[in-house]
Scaffold this motif. Sequence first.
Motif, PDB file in Angstrom:
ATOM      1  N   UNK A  52      43.190  26.739  64.031  1.00  0.00           N
ATOM      2  CA  UNK A  52      42.008  27.576  64.189  1.00  0.00           C
ATOM      3  C   UNK A  52      41.791  28.341  62.894  1.00  0.00           C
ATOM      4  N   UNK A  53      40.610  28.149  62.313  1.00  0.00           N
ATOM      5  CA  UNK A  53      40.366  28.690  60.972  1.00  0.00           C
ATOM      6  C   UNK A  53      40.570  30.194  60.911  1.00  0.00           C
ATOM      7  N   UNK A  54      40.049  30.927  61.877  1.00  0.00           N
ATOM      8  CA  UNK A  54      40.020  32.387  61.772  1.00  0.00           C
ATOM      9  C   UNK A  54      41.387  33.039  61.933  1.00  0.00           C
ATOM     10  N   UNK A  55      42.222  32.529  62.840  1.00  0.00           N
ATOM     11  CA  UNK A  55      43.487  33.217  63.087  1.00  0.00           C
ATOM     12  C   UNK A  55      44.715  32.380  62.775  1.00  0.00           C
ATOM     13  N   UNK A  56      44.490  31.135  62.362  1.00  0.00           N
ATOM     14  CA  UNK A  56      45.618  30.301  61.966  1.00  0.00           C
ATOM     15  C   UNK A  56      46.445  29.744  63.101  1.00  0.00           C
ATOM     16  N   UNK A  57      46.030  29.966  64.336  1.00  0.00           N
ATOM     17  CA  UNK A  57      46.772  29.382  65.457  1.00  0.00           C
ATOM     18  C   UNK A  57      46.815  27.866  65.268  1.00  0.00           C
ATOM     19  N   UNK A  58      47.949  27.287  65.557  1.00  0.00           N
ATOM     20  CA  UNK A  58      48.107  25.856  65.300  1.00  0.00           C
ATOM     21  C   UNK A  58      49.099  25.253  66.277  1.00  0.00           C
ATOM     22  N   UNK A  59      49.051  23.946  66.367  1.00  0.00           N
ATOM     23  CA  UNK A  59      50.009  23.225  67.207  1.00  0.00           C
ATOM     24  C   UNK A  59      50.139  21.809  66.684  1.00  0.00           C
ATOM     25  N   UNK A  60      51.179  21.146  67.172  1.00  0.00           N
ATOM     26  CA  UNK A  60      51.480  19.794  66.728  1.00  0.00           C
ATOM     27  C   UNK A  60      51.852  18.920  67.917  1.00  0.00           C
ATOM     28  N   UNK A  61      51.613  17.652  67.767  1.00  0.00           N
ATOM     29  CA  UNK A  61      52.137  16.705  68.740  1.00  0.00           C
ATOM     30  C   UNK A  61      53.659  16.678  68.627  1.00  0.00           C
ATOM     31  N   UNK A  62      54.310  16.417  69.731  1.00  0.00           N
ATOM     32  CA  UNK A  62      55.781  16.379  69.718  1.00  0.00           C
ATOM     33  C   UNK A  62      56.306  15.368  68.708  1.00  0.00           C
ATOM     34  N   UNK A  63      55.571  14.291  68.541  1.00  0.00           N
ATOM     35  CA  UNK A  63      56.040  13.197  67.686  1.00  0.00           C
ATOM     36  C   UNK A  63      56.062  13.574  66.202  1.00  0.00           C
ATOM     37  N   UNK A  64      55.347  14.648  65.828  1.00  0.00           N
ATOM     38  CA  UNK A  64      55.300  15.025  64.411  1.00  0.00           C
ATOM     39  C   UNK A  64      55.861  16.422  64.167  1.00  0.00           C
ATOM     40  N   UNK A  65      56.225  17.113  65.229  1.00  0.00           N
ATOM     41  CA  UNK A  65      56.753  18.475  65.104  1.00  0.00           C
ATOM     42  C   UNK A  65      57.945  18.499  64.157  1.00  0.00           C
ATOM     43  N   UNK A  66      57.902  19.419  63.218  1.00  0.00           N
ATOM     44  CA  UNK A  66      59.001  19.548  62.265  1.00  0.00           C
ATOM     45  C   UNK A  66      58.861  18.667  61.045  1.00  0.00           C
ATOM     46  N   UNK A  67      57.941  17.734  61.080  1.00  0.00           N
ATOM     47  CA  UNK A  67      57.732  16.845  59.924  1.00  0.00           C
ATOM     48  C   UNK A  67      56.379  17.076  59.271  1.00  0.00           C
TER      49      UNK A  67
END
Length: 124
Positions: A52-67
């Motif tokens: 989210x541009x304004x607050x930087x909230x973010x998430x990832x798919x489990x398959x790419x988390x940490x990479x």
Amino acid sequence: DVQLQASGGGEVQAGGSLRLSCTAFEFTFENYAIGWFRQAPGKKREGVSYIVWNDGARDYADSVMGRFTISIDKAENTVNLQMNSLEPEDTAAYYCAVSLDALGKLNEYNYDYWGQGTEVTVSS
């Protein structure tokens, strides 16, 4: 018209890195969510990450988390996706998209505008 351009794809060996960029033309990402999706041959499109541009909230798919790491470059009006420790399973066409209601998440149906894909090929 909102025009998005995804760039940075290429061919790398397993364990390598690439950085994808999503740039908007005559459009600002402010107030919106930007997502990265990918589609491998013969498979459904899947959400990879969003921010989210304004607050930087973010998430990832489990398959790419940490990479993978998603980030914003406000000066360039660009969203980047740093992809490290790439695996052959990451091979796909990668797309960026904008969600005007900023819900985004990893659901492609929340997104309103899409860029053309950039190809990522990871060899073993």
